[in-house]
Design a protein around this motif. Structure first.
Motif, mmCIF file in Angstrom:
data_model
loop_
_atom_site.group_PDB
_atom_site.id
_atom_site.type_symbol
_atom_site.label_atom_id
_atom_site.label_comp_id
_atom_site.label_asym_id
_atom_site.label_seq_id
_atom_site.Cartn_x
_atom_site.Cartn_y
_atom_site.Cartn_z
ATOM 1 N N GLN A 1 2.042 -12.595 9.593
ATOM 2 C CA GLN A 1 2.239 -14.040 9.487
ATOM 3 C C GLN A 1 1.664 -14.578 8.171
ATOM 4 N N ASN A 2 1.816 -15.861 7.935
ATOM 5 C CA ASN A 2 1.464 -16.465 6.647
ATOM 6 C C ASN A 2 -0.015 -16.296 6.297
ATOM 7 N N ASN A 3 -0.280 -16.190 4.984
ATOM 8 C CA ASN A 3 -1.633 -16.239 4.430
ATOM 9 C C ASN A 3 -2.525 -15.071 4.865
ATOM 10 N N VAL A 4 -1.947 -13.888 4.936
ATOM 11 C CA VAL A 4 -2.719 -12.692 5.290
ATOM 12 C C VAL A 4 -2.819 -11.786 4.073
ATOM 13 N N SER A 5 -4.023 -11.283 3.801
ATOM 14 C CA SER A 5 -4.228 -10.290 2.742
ATOM 15 C C SER A 5 -4.576 -8.962 3.395
ATOM 16 N N ILE A 6 -3.753 -7.954 3.112
ATOM 17 C CA ILE A 6 -3.956 -6.625 3.692
ATOM 18 C C ILE A 6 -4.481 -5.733 2.569
ATOM 19 N N TYR A 7 -5.758 -5.382 2.633
ATOM 20 C CA TYR A 7 -6.415 -4.729 1.514
ATOM 21 C C TYR A 7 -6.297 -3.210 1.580
ATOM 22 N N THR A 8 -6.500 -2.573 0.437
ATOM 23 C CA THR A 8 -6.490 -1.114 0.340
ATOM 24 C C THR A 8 -7.429 -0.522 1.389
ATOM 25 N N GLY A 9 -6.923 0.477 2.101
ATOM 26 C CA GLY A 9 -7.692 1.095 3.179
ATOM 27 C C GLY A 9 -7.159 0.761 4.550
ATOM 28 N N VAL A 10 -6.263 -0.233 4.624
ATOM 29 C CA VAL A 10 -5.707 -0.649 5.914
ATOM 30 C C VAL A 10 -4.418 0.109 6.205
ATOM 31 N N ILE A 11 -4.312 0.603 7.425
ATOM 32 C CA ILE A 11 -3.091 1.238 7.920
ATOM 33 C C ILE A 11 -2.709 0.556 9.231
ATOM 34 N N CYS A 12 -1.509 0.043 9.297
ATOM 35 C CA CYS A 12 -1.001 -0.554 10.534
ATOM 36 C C CYS A 12 0.142 0.306 11.052
ATOM 37 N N VAL B 1 2.781 -3.622 15.091
ATOM 38 C CA VAL B 1 1.538 -4.394 14.987
ATOM 39 C C VAL B 1 1.872 -5.848 14.641
ATOM 40 N N PHE B 2 1.097 -6.794 15.217
ATOM 41 C CA PHE B 2 1.234 -8.224 14.914
ATOM 42 C C PHE B 2 -0.057 -8.706 14.262
ATOM 43 N N LEU B 3 0.066 -9.285 13.052
ATOM 44 C CA LEU B 3 -1.075 -9.843 12.336
ATOM 45 C C LEU B 3 -0.888 -11.352 12.260
ATOM 46 N N GLY B 4 -1.742 -12.100 12.962
ATOM 47 C CA GLY B 4 -1.577 -13.541 13.075
ATOM 48 C C GLY B 4 -1.910 -14.289 11.804
ATOM 49 N N PRO B 5 -1.532 -15.583 11.759
ATOM 50 C CA PRO B 5 -1.724 -16.393 10.546
ATOM 51 C C PRO B 5 -3.183 -16.408 10.088
ATOM 52 N N SER B 6 -3.372 -16.160 8.794
ATOM 53 C CA SER B 6 -4.684 -16.277 8.140
ATOM 54 C C SER B 6 -5.742 -15.335 8.710
ATOM 55 N N MET B 7 -5.353 -14.291 9.457
ATOM 56 C CA MET B 7 -6.360 -13.318 9.870
ATOM 57 C C MET B 7 -6.850 -12.569 8.625
ATOM 58 N N VAL B 8 -8.025 -11.943 8.737
ATOM 59 C CA VAL B 8 -8.688 -11.385 7.558
ATOM 60 C C VAL B 8 -9.066 -9.922 7.777
ATOM 61 N N PHE B 9 -8.686 -9.075 6.792
ATOM 62 C CA PHE B 9 -9.219 -7.716 6.709
ATOM 63 C C PHE B 9 -10.282 -7.683 5.610
ATOM 64 N N THR B 10 -11.219 -6.766 5.726
ATOM 65 C CA THR B 10 -12.130 -6.488 4.617
ATOM 66 C C THR B 10 -12.050 -4.992 4.321
ATOM 67 N N ASN B 11 -12.585 -4.567 3.177
ATOM 68 C CA ASN B 11 -12.612 -3.123 2.908
ATOM 69 C C ASN B 11 -13.931 -2.640 2.306
ATOM 70 N N VAL B 12 -14.898 -3.554 2.155
ATOM 71 C CA VAL B 12 -16.242 -3.187 1.693
ATOM 72 C C VAL B 12 -17.256 -3.892 2.596
ATOM 73 N N ALA C 1 -8.629 -14.395 12.937
ATOM 74 C CA ALA C 1 -9.562 -13.332 13.312
ATOM 75 C C ALA C 1 -9.982 -12.562 12.060
ATOM 76 N N THR C 2 -11.160 -11.943 12.122
ATOM 77 C CA THR C 2 -11.674 -11.137 11.014
ATOM 78 C C THR C 2 -11.972 -9.733 11.508
ATOM 79 N N ILE C 3 -11.466 -8.736 10.767
ATOM 80 C CA ILE C 3 -11.720 -7.336 11.109
ATOM 81 C C ILE C 3 -12.658 -6.770 10.052
ATOM 82 N N VAL C 4 -13.917 -6.536 10.419
ATOM 83 C CA VAL C 4 -14.859 -5.918 9.484
ATOM 84 C C VAL C 4 -14.451 -4.467 9.294
ATOM 85 N N CYS C 5 -14.368 -4.030 8.032
ATOM 86 C CA CYS C 5 -13.770 -2.725 7.701
ATOM 87 C C CYS C 5 -14.487 -1.557 8.373
ATOM 88 N N GLY C 6 -13.713 -0.492 8.580
ATOM 89 C CA GLY C 6 -14.249 0.727 9.168
ATOM 90 C C GLY C 6 -14.198 0.750 10.681
#
Length: 365
Positions: free
Chosen positions: A232-243, A247-258, A286-291
């Motif tokens: 969905q809108n305004n999502v950044s999928i950073y290096t290290g993420v595999i979906c 998979v459904f990623l909702g609006p403005s949810m957040v991944f991190t990678n460090v 929602a926020t997914i802390v990496c790892g």
């Protein structure tokens, strides 16, 4: 009889193709071990294919069949040349080694093209009338071999304008990208995927089929999205993420990678991998802390902050995220009875909860 040579052995073009195969086998002896099933295998197979197809072709009675195998030999030669260029770029072979391959390859391209032109130009269908008995048929091809050895041709049997025309061709993508979207080079995008306004797909990322990438989305290098992923809108999928798929990623949810980012500290070598398993849903903001991996068909509530691994089918909410139940593949909350069984209200599928693990049961179980 032991000194007998088959007609193909007397062909100059076949002899030179064997020399090329010898050269390729010698050069690939020093390739890295991790190329054993890569360039080493590809180069050796392609080099052997040249002489093999020339030999098979010359034994055929039909000129059309002969030309078919000669064309395959030419294609294999082009494979060898292309892979040799890559080998030199990877510094597996020297520039001088590549020159040797090119020189022999150019000569072979002349000879193979001459052979193919001759075969295609013949007005008769067969080299000679086919016989019921095999006998000494091969020896009767020898006059033809002498004739073929005297053929000459240019290395390229089409005008150079044709190459320029090919370079000007464009292949329409089988996915949709809005004109404002940016698609970097070296990106793999599957059929029927849609990429909307102001999104940026960066190099070396892989997006599967029938995905939907909403507005203002960034897909960073080396990210992998399976089939039917909805972003969905305004999502950044950073290096290290595999979906994985669905998979459904909702609006403005957040991944991190460090884990511990600092502006002044470069931690590109410390990116942690996060895998979102098949069918999982991550809610808005929602926020997914990496790892921390998300289990298949897990459901992450809106605004949750995930700081640990999430089991399959788990329903989690809050900051930090806590599990409050289980969800079906259909997206309905599961209520388990005293026997650990639950039935999805939407699909009527059955699920078993045992030792803190949910599994979907077959209808027969």
């Amino acid at each position: 009889m032991s000194n007998y040579k088959f007609p193909f052995e007397k062909l100059n073009v076949w002899q030179r193709s064997i020399e090329l195969a010898d050269l390729i086998y010698e050069l690939t002896k020093t390739f890295p071990d991790d190329e054993k099933f890569g360039l080493v295998s590809q180069l050796r197979r392609a080099s052997v294919s040249i002489s093999s197809n020339l030999a098979e072709g010359i034994s055929r009675r039909s000129f059309k069949e002969q030309a078919h195998f000669t064309s395959i030999a030419f294609g294999s030669l082009m494979e060898v040349l292309s892979q040799s260029i890559l080998s030199e770029r990877k510094e597996y072979i020297s520039k001088n080694d590549l020159f040797k391959v090119r020189e022999l390859g150019f000569e072979l391209s002349n000879k193979i093209n001459a052979l193919r032109k001759y075969q295609l130009a013949q007005k008769t269908k067969y080299v000679e009338e086919p016989r019921a008995e095999y006998g000494n048929e091969l020896s009767e091809l020898e006059p033809l071999v002498e004739q073929l050895n005297n053929l000459t041709s240019e290395a390229i049997d089409y005008p150079i304008e044709s190459v320029e025309q090919l370079n000007d061709l464009t292949i329409e993508p089988d996915y949709f990208a809005h004109p404002t979207a940016i698609i970097d080079p070296k990106v793999q995008i599957g059929q029927n995927t849609k990429i909307w306004h102001f999104s940026h797909i960066m190099s070396n990322s892989v997006i599967g089929e029938t995905c939907n990438i909403g507005q203002n989305v960034v897909v960073s290098p080396d990210v992998k999205l399976g089939n039917n992923v909805k972003v969905q809108n305004n999502v950044s999928i950073y290096t290290g993420v595999i979906c994985e798929d669905d998979v459904f990623l909702g609006p403005s949810m957040v991944f991190t990678n460090v884990i511990n980012p600092r502006s002044a500290v470069n931690r590109k070598n410390e990116y942690l991998q996060t895998i979102v398993r098949k069918g999982a849903t991550i809610g808005a903001n929602a926020t997914i802390v990496c790892g921390h991996n998300i289990g298949k068909y897990a459901f992450i509530g809106a605004g949750a902050v995930v700081t640990k691994e999430i089991p399959d089918y788990a329903l989690v909410v809050g900051n930090p995220a806590k599990q409050i139940g289980w969800m079906s593949e259909h997206g309905e909350r599961l209520v388990f009875d005293e026997n650990g069984m639950a039935v999805c209200s939407g699909s009527r599928d059955r699920y078993l909860l045992e030792d803190g693990v949910v599994v979907k049961r077959d209808l027969n179980n």
